[in-house]
Motif scaffolding. Structure first.
Motif, PDB file in Angstrom:
ATOM      1  N   GLY A   1      -3.793   0.319  -2.956  1.00 14.03           N
ATOM      2  CA  GLY A   1      -4.707   1.125  -2.396  1.00 14.03           C
ATOM      3  C   GLY A   1      -3.357   2.609  -2.238  1.00 14.03           C
ATOM      4  N   ALA A   2      -4.164   4.033  -2.297  1.00 15.23           N
ATOM      5  CA  ALA A   2      -3.513   4.837  -1.940  1.00 15.23           C
ATOM      6  C   ALA A   2      -3.718   5.180  -0.457  1.00 15.23           C
ATOM      7  CB  ALA A   2      -2.478   5.153  -2.815  1.00 15.23           C
ATOM      8  N   LYS A   3      -3.133   5.961   0.267  1.00 18.35           N
ATOM      9  CA  LYS A   3      -3.375   6.860   1.415  1.00 18.35           C
ATOM     10  C   LYS A   3      -4.055   8.170   1.362  1.00 18.35           C
ATOM     11  CE  LYS A   3      -1.487   3.856   5.210  1.00 18.35           C
ATOM     12  NZ  LYS A   3      -0.485   3.879   6.038  1.00 18.35           N
ATOM     13  N   LYS A   4      -3.329   9.014   0.503  1.00 18.09           N
ATOM     14  CA  LYS A   4      -3.836   9.710   0.083  1.00 18.09           C
ATOM     15  C   LYS A   4      -3.433   9.983  -1.354  1.00 18.09           C
ATOM     16  CE  LYS A   4      -3.220  12.484   3.734  1.00 18.09           C
ATOM     17  NZ  LYS A   4      -4.581  13.134   4.348  1.00 18.09           N
TER      18      LYS A   4
ATOM     19  N   LYS B   1      -3.751   2.087  -8.703  1.00 17.80           N
ATOM     20  CA  LYS B   1      -4.298   2.074  -6.459  1.00 17.80           C
ATOM     21  C   LYS B   1      -4.310   0.533  -6.930  1.00 17.80           C
ATOM     22  CE  LYS B   1      -6.221   6.572  -5.802  1.00 17.80           C
ATOM     23  NZ  LYS B   1      -7.964   6.818  -5.475  1.00 17.80           N
TER      24      LYS B   1
ATOM     25  N   GLN C   1       0.896  -0.606  -0.226  1.00 21.04           N
ATOM     26  CA  GLN C   1      -0.381   0.224   0.335  1.00 21.04           C
ATOM     27  C   GLN C   1       0.990   1.226  -0.009  1.00 21.04           C
ATOM     28  OE1 GLN C   1      -2.179   0.649   3.519  1.00 21.04           O
ATOM     29  NE2 GLN C   1      -3.977   1.019   1.806  1.00 21.04           N
TER      30      GLN C   1
ATOM     31  N   ASP D   1      -6.824  14.905  -2.879  1.00 28.66           N
ATOM     32  CA  ASP D   1      -6.307  15.290  -1.540  1.00 28.66           C
ATOM     33  C   ASP D   1      -6.097  16.982  -2.603  1.00 28.66           C
ATOM     34  OD1 ASP D   1      -6.798  13.349   1.490  1.00 28.66           O
ATOM     35  OD2 ASP D   1      -5.534  12.417  -0.276  1.00 28.66           O
TER      36      ASP D   1
ATOM     37  N   ASP E   1       1.818   5.048   0.631  1.00 28.91           N
ATOM     38  CA  ASP E   1       1.118   6.287   1.200  1.00 28.91           C
ATOM     39  C   ASP E   1       0.891   7.815   1.156  1.00 28.91           C
ATOM     40  OD1 ASP E   1       2.325   5.427   4.685  1.00 28.91           O
ATOM     41  OD2 ASP E   1       3.748   5.157   2.865  1.00 28.91           O
ATOM     42  N   LEU E   2       1.449   7.572  -0.517  1.00 26.60           N
ATOM     43  CA  LEU E   2       1.045   8.634  -1.297  1.00 26.60           C
ATOM     44  C   LEU E   2       0.978   7.845  -2.778  1.00 26.60           C
ATOM     45  CD1 LEU E   2       0.216  11.385  -1.573  1.00 26.60           C
ATOM     46  CD2 LEU E   2       2.540  12.098  -1.893  1.00 26.60           C
TER      47      LEU E   2
ATOM     48  N   THR F   1     -14.369  10.093  -5.294  1.00 26.28           N
ATOM     49  CA  THR F   1     -13.539  10.316  -3.348  1.00 26.28           C
ATOM     50  C   THR F   1     -12.607  12.053  -4.579  1.00 26.28           C
ATOM     51  OG1 THR F   1     -13.195   8.156  -3.407  1.00 26.28           O
ATOM     52  CG2 THR F   1     -12.308  10.490  -1.663  1.00 26.28           C
TER      53      THR F   1
ATOM     54  N   LYS G   1       8.551   6.717   3.319  1.00 22.93           N
ATOM     55  CA  LYS G   1       7.239   6.634   3.602  1.00 22.93           C
ATOM     56  C   LYS G   1       7.258   6.056   2.003  1.00 22.93           C
ATOM     57  CE  LYS G   1       4.995   9.496   6.647  1.00 22.93           C
ATOM     58  NZ  LYS G   1       3.672  10.183   7.463  1.00 22.93           N
TER      59      LYS G   1
END
Length: 361
Positions: free
Chosen positions: A247-250, A242, A140, A275, A142-143, A272, A176
């Motif tokens: 997936g990606a948190k941000k 993704k 996964q 960010d 982080d960005l 969605t 990260k």
């Protein structure tokens, strides 16, 4: 009169650029400084054949058990590797090519610190793409930052910008999981072998409408043919990246020129909201729909926008109007203007890097 002048100047500039594209000219929008010594990017292409061959030979001397242990130390999953050669290929592909020891010798744990960023070329969702990441597939992020090029360029055009942005991200943030993805647009441009487009621009039609007295506001409010299809393709690309990484948190989205215009539409179409959205030399297209959707989403949007006062291709005043649409809707919209033309000046890069740093904190 001013509106007609703006349209005419835009058409003349576009015509000059398209003619140069057809003649094989190469446009450079940004020339980054040389990377510092502590920033490492492993480029997996033909100029590293000898390095890869040497690393492969050393890895092949290790046992399957040793190779699997090494993969685990590098946070790689060996479960999808059937043969010994598969383990070796995966280790090499993920940059484990600098710390090999001879077979049978004890191996030390990798030093703590940021993993090197690898530059890889691949097709994703049917688009030729460049991936710049320190993270193996399946892990996964982080960005995720998707950066889309302008008309007549391709997936390689903004990679130097991505590298310069990573130069400015703190060492702590580089610990990260980060991926910068650069998709190539789906359409080719007739007569220009390496140039690509997100949607085609009909210059003859635009000129004809201008000569017949069409108002600038009417042109800005229209959705050009192929524009919604381009948005759908970009969204498909984003989801594919993704999925590749679990997936990606941000998520940050952006582009230059035509890629920036498309970034607005995609940010309004995605289920969605991204960010942060980076808009470098954008303008208004599909304005009637944008006004409604921006009013609905503005308070969720963070915008980093820049534009040159001397931009004769996409007029400065229209970019200001786009910024005003975001501000009036309540978006967190940062605006940078500069004295140059249709370009990405070095003064803009720190603003984008700051936005990245905030997402990584």
């Amino acid at each position: 009169v001013m509106q007609r002048y703006l349209i005419l100047s835009c058409i003349c500039s576009l015509t000059a650029i398209f003619s140069s594209c057809a003649a094989g000219a190469k446009f450079t929008y940004y020339a980054p400084p040389s990377p510092s010594e502590d920033f490492e990017i492993v480029v997996m292409d033909s100029n590293q054949d000898s390095l890869v061959a040497d690393a492969t030979a050393k890895l092949m001397k290790l046992s399957v058990k040793e190779l699997k242990q090494k993969m685990l130390r590098h946070k790689l999953d060996p479960s999808d590797c059937i043969e010994k050669e598969d383990l070796v290929k995966k280790l090499v592909a993920h940059g484990a090519i600098h710390d090999e020891t001879e077979a049978g010798q004890p191996q030390s744990e990798p030093a703590a610190g940021p993993r090197p960023f690898q530059e890889e070329k691949m097709d994703i969702a049917g688009l030729p793409s460049v991936i710049l990441s320190n993270t193996p597939a399946g892990e996964q992020l982080d960005l995720l930052f998707v950066i889309m090029h302008g008309y007549g360029a391709n997936q390689f055009d903004l990679v130097p910008v991505g590298k310069e942005l990573l130069e400015r991200v703190s060492s702590q943030s580089k610990l990260k999981n980060i991926c910068f993805a650069f998709p190539g647009a789906p359409l080719t441009i007739p007569g220009y072998s390496i140039g690509r487009a997100w949607w085609h621009i009909d210059m003859q039609k635009t000129m004809s409408r201008f000569m017949s007295g069409t108002k600038l506001e009417d042109i800005l409010n229209e959705c050009p043919p192929g524009f919604k299809e381009a948005s759908a393709k970009a969204q498909e690309f984003i989801e594919a990246v993704k999925s590749r990484y679990g997936g990606a948190k941000k998520f940050m989205l952006g582009g230059f020129s035509q890629g920036a215009i498309l970034s607005v539409q995609v940010s309004l179409d995605l289920p969605t909201v991204p960010d942060t959205v980076m808009l470098l030399s954008a303008t208004i297209v599909n304005g009637a729909e944008w006004e409604k959707k921006i009013a609905d989403r503005a308070k969720q949007l963070t915008i980093v926008q820049s534009h040159g006062k001397a931009d004769q291709l996409l007029p400065f005043g229209i970019a200001q109007k786009l910024h005003g649409m975001f501000k009036s809707g309540g978006a967190n919209a940062d605006w940078t203007e500069f004295g140059g033309a249709h370009s990405i000046p070095p003064t803009v890069i720190p603003k984008v890097a700051d936005a990245l740093e905030k997402l990584l904190q």
